[in-house]
Design an enzyme around this catalytic site. Structure first.
Site, PDB file in Angstrom:
ATOM      1  N   ASP A  47      51.609 -57.715 -42.018  1.00 17.46           N
ATOM      2  CA  ASP A  47      50.828 -56.929 -40.562  1.00 17.46           C
ATOM      3  C   ASP A  47      51.326 -58.572 -39.742  1.00 17.46           C
ATOM      4  O   ASP A  47      49.914 -59.076 -39.889  1.00 17.46           O
ATOM      5  CB  ASP A  47      49.287 -57.249 -41.510  1.00 17.46           C
ATOM      6  CG  ASP A  47      48.698 -56.601 -40.772  1.00 17.46           C
ATOM      7  OD1 ASP A  47      48.879 -54.661 -40.811  1.00 17.46           O
ATOM      8  OD2 ASP A  47      48.060 -56.759 -39.765  1.00 17.46           O
ATOM      9  N   TYR A  52      49.089 -61.441 -31.469  1.00 17.42           N
ATOM     10  CA  TYR A  52      48.990 -62.762 -32.578  1.00 17.42           C
ATOM     11  C   TYR A  52      49.931 -63.512 -31.567  1.00 17.42           C
ATOM     12  O   TYR A  52      49.421 -65.150 -32.561  1.00 17.42           O
ATOM     13  CB  TYR A  52      49.375 -62.706 -33.868  1.00 17.42           C
ATOM     14  CG  TYR A  52      48.504 -61.326 -34.709  1.00 17.42           C
ATOM     15  CD1 TYR A  52      46.610 -61.018 -33.970  1.00 17.42           C
ATOM     16  CD2 TYR A  52      48.826 -60.676 -35.635  1.00 17.42           C
ATOM     17  CE1 TYR A  52      46.528 -60.005 -34.706  1.00 17.42           C
ATOM     18  CE2 TYR A  52      47.941 -59.689 -36.362  1.00 17.42           C
ATOM     19  CZ  TYR A  52      46.918 -59.568 -36.099  1.00 17.42           C
ATOM     20  OH  TYR A  52      46.268 -58.323 -36.643  1.00 17.42           O
ATOM     21  N   LYS A  81      50.874 -53.803 -34.314  1.00 19.85           N
ATOM     22  CA  LYS A  81      50.387 -52.871 -33.385  1.00 19.85           C
ATOM     23  C   LYS A  81      49.794 -53.378 -32.071  1.00 19.85           C
ATOM     24  O   LYS A  81      50.595 -54.255 -31.326  1.00 19.85           O
ATOM     25  CB  LYS A  81      48.985 -53.479 -33.764  1.00 19.85           C
ATOM     26  CG  LYS A  81      48.253 -53.751 -35.573  1.00 19.85           C
ATOM     27  CD  LYS A  81      47.110 -54.503 -35.715  1.00 19.85           C
ATOM     28  CE  LYS A  81      47.283 -54.972 -37.727  1.00 19.85           C
ATOM     29  NZ  LYS A  81      48.375 -55.980 -37.833  1.00 19.85           N
ATOM     30  N   HIS A 114      45.762 -51.101 -31.382  1.00 17.96           N
ATOM     31  CA  HIS A 114      45.003 -52.421 -32.215  1.00 17.96           C
ATOM     32  C   HIS A 114      43.729 -52.119 -32.114  1.00 17.96           C
ATOM     33  O   HIS A 114      43.216 -51.912 -32.694  1.00 17.96           O
ATOM     34  CB  HIS A 114      45.401 -53.598 -31.614  1.00 17.96           C
ATOM     35  CG  HIS A 114      44.889 -55.264 -32.588  1.00 17.96           C
ATOM     36  ND1 HIS A 114      46.252 -56.011 -32.465  1.00 17.96           N
ATOM     37  CD2 HIS A 114      44.424 -55.315 -33.670  1.00 17.96           C
ATOM     38  CE1 HIS A 114      45.726 -56.696 -33.451  1.00 17.96           C
ATOM     39  NE2 HIS A 114      44.302 -56.041 -33.786  1.00 17.96           N
TER      40      HIS A 114
END
Length: 318
Positions: A47, A52, A81, A114
């Protein structure tokens, strides 16, 4: 020998391994190795997310294991996302192309919106206005969804879904959707069990993916004295009785609920132990003990954005 991991079937017939490696908050410089360890341990689901800022490292880990012949691309399930600064329909494709390039992939298995809230576009991931607050955009996530559907048509992503959406927001998507979301990825652990939202999503054929299943102990805004589910005496007692770690108990809890679960770690020992959750079961009585911790204890509330018209947690019950 890695355990056989059950799959969860989406409403479009595609399947996702019930456990995956989470990468939120995984420090740069450690992610490639974490991905390699995970694939060697048997994980086939990873994931990711643009925000990130470590998708390039995930891509390196995946590429290395494919080159080694440990795994084929089609045996992996990779999620990413679209971030809040790419909600305009004309930016969604740009966003997925950035992610695919970082991950060194031709397609994603799953792409999620997201958050329902849009941020000011064209600059920083966390843009600020003149008052130092997050600069918002007024793009409606319903329009973002229509652009997500186009990515499926174009073969860039196999399935699409949402993350951090409440019931009302999902209803608005369903009112216009040609493609029903495959999953709603939400915070879920014993302090915040999400029973009503899960029941609602399932009634619409939408799976639940549980993030922060261990209570996100490393979240940057955690304060001294905040409750820590991994340290709760009753959970520790249960783990000792089962000869398991508290983390394994909490991951198993989500699996038995039928939720897809994505614990995050970058340490070899934990990545491996988080995966060793298929050789025991929690009894109904043990599940009841775990469920006594429900307190609507949301740890990822994004309170700084209260007031945003699309904030999912400010005014809605679930």
């Amino acid at each position: 020998m890695a355990p056989k991991v059950p799959n969860v079937k989406f409403n479009n017939g595609k399947e996702i391994p019930i456990i995956g490696l989470g990468t939120w908050g995984s420090p740069k410089g450690q992610v490639t190795e974490a991905v390699k360890i995970a694939i060697d341990a048997g994980y086939r689901h990873i994931d990711c997310a643009h925000v990130y800022q470590n998708e390039d490292e995930v891509g390196e880990g995946v590429e290395a294991k494919i080159k080694e012949g440990v795994v084929k691309r089609e045996e992996l399930f990779i999620t990413s996302k679209v971030w809040n600064t790419f909600h305009s329909p004309n930016l969604v494709r740009t966003a997925v192309e950035k992610t695919l390039s970082a991950l060194k992939l031709k397609y994603l298995d799953l792409y999620l919106i997201h958050w329902p809230m849009g941020y000011k576009e064209g600059g920083e991931l966390f843009p600020v206005d003149k008052d130092g607050k997050t600069a918002q955009s007024n793009v409606d996530y319903v329009d973002t969804w229509k652009a997500m559907e186009k990515l499926v048509e174009d073969g860039l992503v196999k399935s699409i879904g949402v993350s951090n959406f409440n019931k009302r927001q999902i209803e608005r998507i369903l009112a216009v959707a040609k493609i029903v979301p495959a999953t709603n990825q939400v915070e879920c652990h014993p302090y915040l069990q999400q029973k009503k939202l899960i029941e609602y999503c399932r009634s619409k054929g939408i799976t639940i993916t549980a993030y922060s299943p261990l209570g996100s102990p490393n979240r940057p805004w955690a304060k001294a004295g905040d409750p820590v589910i991994l340290e709760e005496p009753k959970i520790k007692e249960l783990a000792a009785k089962k000869n398991k770690t508290t983390g394994q108990i909490l991951i198993r809890y989500q699996i038995q609920r039928g939720n897809i679960v994505i614990p995050k770690s970058v340490t070899k020992e934990r990545i491996e132990s988080n995966f060793e959750v298929f050789d025991f079961e929690l009894t109904p009585e043990e599940v009841k003990i775990i469920e006594t911790f429900e307190c609507n204890g949301r740890l990822v509330a994004i309170e700084g954005l209260f007031g945003h018209p699309h904030h999912p947690f400010e005014n809605d019950e679930y």
